[in-house]
Design an enzyme around this catalytic site. Sequence first.
Site, short mmCIF file in Angstrom:
data_model
loop_
_atom_site.label_atom_id
_atom_site.label_comp_id
_atom_site.label_asym_id
_atom_site.label_seq_id
_atom_site.Cartn_x
_atom_site.Cartn_y
_atom_site.Cartn_z
CG HIS A 1 -8.01 -47.46 28.16
ND1 HIS A 1 -7.86 -46.12 28.39
CD2 HIS A 1 -9.33 -47.73 28.29
CE1 HIS A 1 -9.05 -45.59 28.66
NE2 HIS A 1 -9.95 -46.54 28.61
CG ASP B 1 -13.09 -36.80 30.21
OD1 ASP B 1 -14.01 -37.01 31.02
OD2 ASP B 1 -12.79 -37.61 29.32
#
Length: 478
Positions: free
Chosen positions: A144, A351
């Site tokens: 990101h 995750d």
Amino acid sequence: MMATKSVLLLLLCLNVVLFLVNAAPSTCPADNLGSKCDESDDWKGEFFPGIPKIKYEGPTTNNPLAFKWYNPEEKILGKKMKDWMRFSVAFWHTFRGTGGDPFGAPTKFWPWEDGTNSLAMAKRRMRANFEFIEKLGVDLWCFHDRDIAPEGKTLEESNKNLDEVVALAKELQGTKIHPLWGTAQLFVHPRFMHGAATSSELGVYAYSAAQVKKAMEVTHYLGGENYVFWGGREGYQTLLNTDMGRELDHLARFLEAAATYKKKIGFNGTLLIEPKPQEPTKHQYDWDAATTANFLRKYGLIDEFKLNIECNHATLSGHSCHHELETARLNGLLGNIDANTGDPQVGWDTDQFLTDVAESTMVMLSVIRNGGLAPGGFNFDAKLRRESTDVEDLFIAHITGMDALARGLRNAAKLIEDGSLAELVRKRYQSFDTEVGAKIEAGKADFEYLEKKAMEWGEPKVPSAKQELAEMIFQSAM
Ligand code: XLS
Ligand code: NI
Ligand code: NI
């Protein structure tokens, strides 16, 4: 309390440390390594001393720092393992993950971290990233914008920070390494509290467009192969105070503009949408693969986008990962996989690295049917659990994740080469391999014709579907 909890959950799921980082004690320098860590990004020596380049040693090795199943150059079904897999390291989990959870403080203080979110720290971290990638033996990474470079006081300053870090990343990438995908982080900052492209505030919509524009530019500059949009806060809390139709229209216009800009800058990468049903808000447009496909189709975007399927998001939407992959594939939309898994007892996006070989075999059956994923791949959108705090745990986690998928590939190939599962499925539908069946499949059997047949045949005989046998065959390939 609820609001606080969901914010913490978000931070937990993404392991975003941008606003928490000041709380972390400074652990630099790790002087026993003879390394230097100060105001500059100048880190002398290795970040991962004692960790060798990870090699394939085969299933019998006891070495935790070796691959047991992933042998990159070995050919499976005519293609090198590394070309089937296209593994990628996720910068945010591996280098910004803190181990914090809704009730507990961060647990991970890597030796190179100085407890700041400075530009110098961002550069030092980038160096660590490339040493990690090289030692692991992969050549792709994902990021990101705000994970790799600190947000500035203004958009201009943020862009400048990003440019500086990206210039270093470009240099460190060399000719072999490049991003599998890049994306913009449009969810941590309070300005995104109503969403980004779906925000009720025009200024936020414009800001988001500017941030995505820049993130696409740097992804392109770094040689990225794809660009990802993930729902994040693009959703709605309730429909009482929300104009859902208007939000979806805005989002469609936003994605349209992104597709136009991509062409304008000559970026040939695939644009991907990553479905996710929850966290931090409810966002119906990207609940799962089918919902997202419907959104894309309704707004005429179906040819411009593909899907990035994340296994843990599949679980959250009540599907198996295999179901989501097959839905995407059958719609011609399977573009990339965020390789992780969820915990069956924990209800959020944990995750975790995918280690279940039965699950990875199902995943690889879809990937093989898709003819591979390129220009997509497997991004390890996965993190260490809170209690794993050694630097070598970062390697062990990735090695296990890579081995699990490699094993899945080997098993899937075994099942395909053996052929008995395909034969079982073929037999199951064989009543359609007839003149009448062919008529139906060609769209030439009307109701009158079928009624005539039904009367002629009488009560249909319904044979066993051989589910138990299918599972026996599957299990024997493990
Ligand atoms: C969060 C998502 C995120 C995307 C990238 O749940 O998985 O990590 O992959 O923004
Ligand atoms: Ni993801
Ligand atoms: Ni996720």
